[in-house]
Structure formats: C-alpha cells, structure tokens
Design an enzyme around this catalytic site. Structure first.
Site, mmCIF file in Angstrom:
data_model
loop_
_atom_site.group_PDB
_atom_site.id
_atom_site.type_symbol
_atom_site.label_atom_id
_atom_site.label_comp_id
_atom_site.label_asym_id
_atom_site.label_seq_id
_atom_site.Cartn_x
_atom_site.Cartn_y
_atom_site.Cartn_z
ATOM 1 N N ARG A 1 13.093 4.756 12.586
ATOM 2 C CA ARG A 1 11.836 5.516 12.575
ATOM 3 C C ARG A 1 10.983 5.153 13.798
ATOM 4 N NH1 ARG A 1 9.273 5.063 6.788
ATOM 5 N NH2 ARG A 1 8.047 6.798 7.625
ATOM 6 N N GLU B 1 12.419 -9.303 2.691
ATOM 7 C CA GLU B 1 11.676 -8.106 3.121
ATOM 8 C C GLU B 1 12.487 -6.874 2.727
ATOM 9 O OE1 GLU B 1 10.662 -7.944 7.307
ATOM 10 O OE2 GLU B 1 10.681 -5.743 7.242
ATOM 11 N N HIS C 1 12.553 -2.462 2.364
ATOM 12 C CA HIS C 1 12.005 -1.123 2.616
ATOM 13 C C HIS C 1 12.946 -0.081 2.041
ATOM 14 C CE1 HIS C 1 9.114 -2.879 5.338
ATOM 15 N NE2 HIS C 1 10.105 -3.558 5.882
ATOM 16 N N ARG D 1 5.073 11.018 -2.546
ATOM 17 C CA ARG D 1 4.735 10.676 -1.155
ATOM 18 C C ARG D 1 5.935 10.947 -0.242
ATOM 19 N NH1 ARG D 1 4.587 4.532 1.273
ATOM 20 N NH2 ARG D 1 3.940 5.131 3.354
ATOM 21 N N ASN E 1 8.138 -5.529 -0.638
ATOM 22 C CA ASN E 1 8.009 -4.313 0.158
ATOM 23 C C ASN E 1 6.523 -4.225 0.504
ATOM 24 O OD1 ASN E 1 7.827 -1.877 1.394
ATOM 25 N ND2 ASN E 1 9.013 -0.741 -0.147
ATOM 26 N N PRO F 1 0.795 -1.229 0.000
ATOM 27 C CA PRO F 1 0.000 0.000 0.000
ATOM 28 C C PRO F 1 0.828 1.279 0.000
ATOM 29 C CG PRO F 1 -0.099 -1.088 2.139
ATOM 30 C CD PRO F 1 0.555 -2.055 1.190
ATOM 31 N N ASN F 2 0.328 2.233 -0.756
ATOM 32 C CA ASN F 2 0.839 3.599 -0.841
ATOM 33 C C ASN F 2 2.145 3.723 -1.629
ATOM 34 O OD1 ASN F 2 -1.284 4.721 0.847
ATOM 35 N ND2 ASN F 2 -0.295 3.623 2.522
ATOM 36 N N ALA G 1 3.162 -0.651 5.006
ATOM 37 C CA ALA G 1 2.705 -0.705 6.402
ATOM 38 C C ALA G 1 2.170 -2.081 6.798
ATOM 39 C CB ALA G 1 1.643 0.366 6.635
ATOM 40 N N TYR H 1 11.077 9.076 1.445
ATOM 41 C CA TYR H 1 11.147 8.007 0.438
ATOM 42 C C TYR H 1 11.858 8.421 -0.854
ATOM 43 C CZ TYR H 1 7.804 5.842 3.586
ATOM 44 O OH TYR H 1 7.194 5.312 4.699
HETATM 45 C C1 DQA Z 1 8.144 1.281 3.762
HETATM 46 C C2 DQA Z 1 8.248 1.463 5.297
HETATM 47 C C3 DQA Z 1 6.903 1.230 5.954
HETATM 48 O O1 DQA Z 1 7.018 1.425 7.350
HETATM 49 C C4 DQA Z 1 5.872 2.197 5.416
HETATM 50 O O2 DQA Z 1 4.612 1.941 5.987
HETATM 51 C C5 DQA Z 1 5.811 2.180 3.929
HETATM 52 C C6 DQA Z 1 7.057 2.162 3.176
HETATM 53 C C7 DQA Z 1 9.473 1.633 3.067
HETATM 54 O O3 DQA Z 1 9.632 1.210 1.914
HETATM 55 O O4 DQA Z 1 10.321 2.325 3.625
HETATM 56 O O5 DQA Z 1 4.747 2.246 3.345
HETATM 57 O O6 DQA Z 1 7.853 -0.083 3.509
#
Ligand code: DQA
Length: 148
Positions: free
Chosen positions: A107, A98, A100, A18, A74, A10-11, A77, A23
């Site tokens: 964070r 995993e 990010h 964003r 990735n 998501p997102n 959240a 990011y």
């Molecule tokens: C993320 C880190 C997550 O905590 C966050 O909710 C994201 C992006 C990252 O790529 O740094 O949506 O996965």
C-alpha cells in the site's frame, strides 16, 4: 494457563463497513468470535480489546503486565506514527506480534513505516481476519517455547 491479549487500534471498530475492498466484510465482533473459538479449541485464554485512543491503548498494554503472556496488536494507523505505543510495548516486557488485515507493504509508502515492528517478535499482514488466528498460533508457540 497461557493468556494472550488481542488489542485493536483506531477505526477497527468499523470493520465490516470500513473500506471493504481493503479490509473485507468481516466485523470486529466476528473476529472476536473467531478468537474465542480458537481459545476454546486450544485452551489458551484470549482477551479482546479495541480503542480509538492512543492513551487508552497504552493503558491496556500496561495493564497486561502480570495478566497476559503476550500481546497481538493491530495498532491501525498508530503503527506508522506512535512512538508512545512502541515505548509501551518495550516497557512491559511482554512479547508482541504486529498484525494487519491488509498487506501494508503493498500500500502507500507511509504504511511501510512501523514503530511497532521495532519492538515486536514478528509481523503478520495481508491475510485478513485469518491473520488473527495465525498470530494467536504464533504467540502460543512462542510463549510455549519460552516456558520450556
Ligand atoms: C491496518 C493497516 C493500517 O495501515 C491502517 O491504518 C489500519 C488498518 C490493517 O489492519 O490492515 O487502520 O492496521
């Protein structure tokens, strides 16, 4: 030929605009191009996906069985909350990394919890878009090791 699924949660479709201070300004389409370039260089297949919906991510993980050799995930959240995604990874018997963009450990505390880490072969975070290439390199090496 080895094939790797790169799956984004998501997102992440909003990358580029964003929270660029967190990011960066690289878009998800830019990252997909980076991954496609890596695929052309290495001869490894790469499929790229994104969804804002937990169930759809789970469906894509299930569909990877017998099609891909590993998953770079990735989960956004959902990393910090989704037992269902963790179970999906555990259920398909494919290695997962995993990933990010940000260093989640530098964070908020809630980002220090990861359900995905419990079923991942490793974690890459904090290297921005370059992390995708690092994860692809690591997965290709892992799959090659398993095959020999
Ligand atoms: C993320 C880190 C997550 O905590 C966050 O909710 C994201 C992006 C990252 O790529 O740094 O949506 O996965």
């Amino acid at each position: 030929m080895t094939s790797i699924l790169v799956l984004n949660g998501p997102n992440l479709n909003l990358l580029g605009t964003r929270q660029p201070e967190v990011y960066g300004t690289t878009t998800l389409a830019d990252i997909e191009k980076l991954c496609a370039g890596w695929a052309a260089d290495t001869g490894c297949g790469v499929a790229f996906g994104q969804s804002n919906h937990e169930g759809h991510l789970i469906d894509q993980i299930h569909a990877a069985r017998g099609v891909h050799d590993g998953i770079v995930l990735n989960a956004g959240a959902y990393t910090h909350s989704s037992i269902a995604l963790m179970d999906a990874i555990a259920s398909v018997d494919l290695p997962a990394i995993e990933l990010h963009l940000s260093n989640v450990h530098a964070r908020e505390d809630f980002r220090h919890v990861s359900y995905i880490a419990k079923v991942a072969i490793g974690i890459i975070c904090g290297f921005g878009a370059r992390g995708y290439i690092m994860a692809l390199d690591a997965m290709l090496a892992h799959v090659s090791d398993q095959k020999t």
